[in-house]
Design a protein around this motif. Structure first.
Motif, short mmCIF file in Angstrom:
data_model
loop_
_atom_site.label_atom_id
_atom_site.label_comp_id
_atom_site.label_asym_id
_atom_site.label_seq_id
_atom_site.Cartn_x
_atom_site.Cartn_y
_atom_site.Cartn_z
N UNK A 23 0.85 -1.20 -0.07
CA UNK A 23 -0.11 0.02 -0.06
C UNK A 23 0.87 1.26 -0.18
N UNK A 24 2.15 1.33 -0.69
CA UNK A 24 2.78 2.48 -0.63
C UNK A 24 2.60 2.96 -1.79
N UNK A 25 2.50 4.47 -1.80
CA UNK A 25 2.19 5.24 -3.16
C UNK A 25 3.62 5.31 -3.82
N UNK A 26 3.42 5.51 -5.24
CA UNK A 26 4.78 5.43 -6.02
C UNK A 26 5.69 6.31 -5.54
N UNK A 27 5.47 7.42 -5.10
CA UNK A 27 6.53 8.42 -4.58
C UNK A 27 7.20 8.04 -3.38
N UNK A 28 6.61 7.08 -2.86
CA UNK A 28 7.38 6.53 -1.52
C UNK A 28 7.84 5.13 -1.77
N UNK A 29 7.81 4.64 -2.96
CA UNK A 29 8.16 3.25 -3.39
C UNK A 29 9.57 3.26 -3.07
N UNK A 30 10.48 3.78 -3.87
CA UNK A 30 11.84 3.42 -3.77
C UNK A 30 12.60 3.64 -2.55
N UNK A 31 11.99 4.48 -1.82
CA UNK A 31 12.64 4.77 -0.41
C UNK A 31 12.44 3.28 0.35
N UNK A 32 11.02 2.60 0.20
CA UNK A 32 10.63 1.69 0.85
C UNK A 32 11.26 0.37 0.64
N UNK A 33 11.80 0.26 -0.65
CA UNK A 33 12.53 -0.81 -1.37
C UNK A 33 14.01 -0.60 -0.80
N UNK A 34 14.37 0.57 -0.48
CA UNK A 34 15.73 0.67 0.02
C UNK A 34 15.69 0.30 1.47
N UNK A 35 14.55 0.66 2.34
CA UNK A 35 14.71 0.40 3.71
C UNK A 35 14.55 -1.32 3.59
N UNK A 36 13.71 -2.05 2.76
CA UNK A 36 13.60 -3.46 2.86
C UNK A 36 14.93 -3.99 2.62
N UNK A 37 15.69 -3.64 1.62
CA UNK A 37 17.13 -4.20 1.29
C UNK A 37 18.05 -3.99 2.39
N UNK A 38 18.22 -2.69 2.89
CA UNK A 38 19.16 -2.26 3.80
C UNK A 38 18.96 -3.00 5.28
N UNK A 39 17.72 -3.28 5.71
CA UNK A 39 17.56 -4.08 6.83
C UNK A 39 17.77 -5.30 6.89
#
Length: 312
Positions: free
Chosen positions: A197-213
């Motif tokens: 349920x992430x908006x497109x404008x939040x998408x990349x930062x969310x992906x980064x958070x997933x990866x770096x975690x």
């Protein structure tokens, strides 16, 4: 943020590939040699690495085409392991008899043995192996206990020379899969902001958070992204229709490629072509609409506009 550890392979673009067309499906009609060849000639313009999910007839055809046509691809080949336990947390409520679950264990061993066989048959094409796909996450309909996956990883490592992984949503890697993380040669995560349920404008930062975690959790293991993408249609089931479009797919793809290229994170975009066999019969079921190309092999916006030329 420190540079992520990587596999000892050249960095290049990577994509997930399932070649089933209209009227085709796993266990039914499979793509022909010529259909797979057509797909790979499209994909070779932009991608070096392919991810295949299964050791089925389709994967055998893909490997055969790459070898016979001398195409410049390297393949991550997966074994598709099926349910060994009922998962009553699965939202669509799939259940199996005890007899079926026992039969599935035999099926899974055969699938692992087939993976090893193909790995040894195509050592110059297959660069890595996966012991399964999304079989440990809470919502899966083909749940396999972590102990079983560890045993399969050990079988593969004993029988083949390629590095071994397991492809799974990022969440289980943060806790449930700690024991498995120590057995694999590298960790493979899936990240789907639009499903969360992430908006497109939040998408990349969310992906980064997933990866770096996950990277922070296992600093001594290479971490790859084996699925990341953005759907282009939805009937509202799990994804709001206003948040998916070819324009949003283009935004996410371009942002993802810029970041992962800069950081040299091998990332398999999901998915090469739309997959009409997936999900419910409803034509706007989101599972059917992740391709960068439509099922008729015409490019969607991101490919036609910037990365793909019909004149090539």
């Amino acid at each position: 943020m420190s540079k992520p550890k990587t596999l000892n392979i050249p960095f290049a673009n990577a994509i997930c590939y399932s070649g089933f067309r209209e009227g085709q499906s796993p266990g039914g009609i499979y793509p022909s040699y010529d259909e797979v060849k057509e797909d790979l000639l499209i994909l070779q313009k932009n991608w070096k690495y392919l991810r295949l999910y299964d050791c089925d007839k389709h994967s055998e055809t893909v490997l055969n085409v790459i070898e016979k046509e001398h195409l410049d691809f390297k393949v991550m080949l997966g074994a598709y392991i099926v349910a060994e336990m009922n998962n009553f947390g699965c939202p669509w409520g799939v259940t199996y008899s005890e007899e079926q679950l026992e039969n599935n264990k035999t099926t899974n061993i055969k699938q692992i043995e087939k993976l090893i066989k193909l790995a040894n048959q195509y050592p110059d094409i297959i660069f890595s192996l996966s012991a399964g796909n999304e079989a440990c996450v809470d919502w899966t309909d083909h749940y396999v206990p972590v102990k079983s996956v560890i045993n399969y990883v050990k079988m593969i490592k004993k029988g083949a020379k390629q590095p071994v992984t397991f492809c799974e949503n990022y969440v289980p890697w943060l806790d449930k899969l700690k024991a498995l993380a120590h057995e694999v040669n590298f960790i493979s995560i899936h990240t789907y902001p639009v499903w969360e349920y992430k908006h497109i404008h939040d998408a990349l930062e969310y992906t980064k958070d997933n990866f770096y975690a996950v990277q922070k959790k296992y600093p001594n293991k290479p971490v790859l992204i084996t699925e990341a993408g953005w759907a282009t249609n939805s009937n509202g089931r799990g994804i709001h229709p206003s948040n998916v479009s070819e324009e949003n797919q283009e935004v996410y793809y371009n942002d993802l490629m810029e970041w992962t290229t800069q950081e040299q994170i091998l990332t398999f975009v999901f998915e090469a072509f739309d997959e009409p066999w997936k999900g419910s019969p409803e034509p706007l079921e989101p599972e059917k609409h992740w391709g960068l190309f439509k099922v008729d092999r015409t490019p969607k916006l991101v490919m036609s506009k910037k990365y793909y030329s019909l004149k090539q």
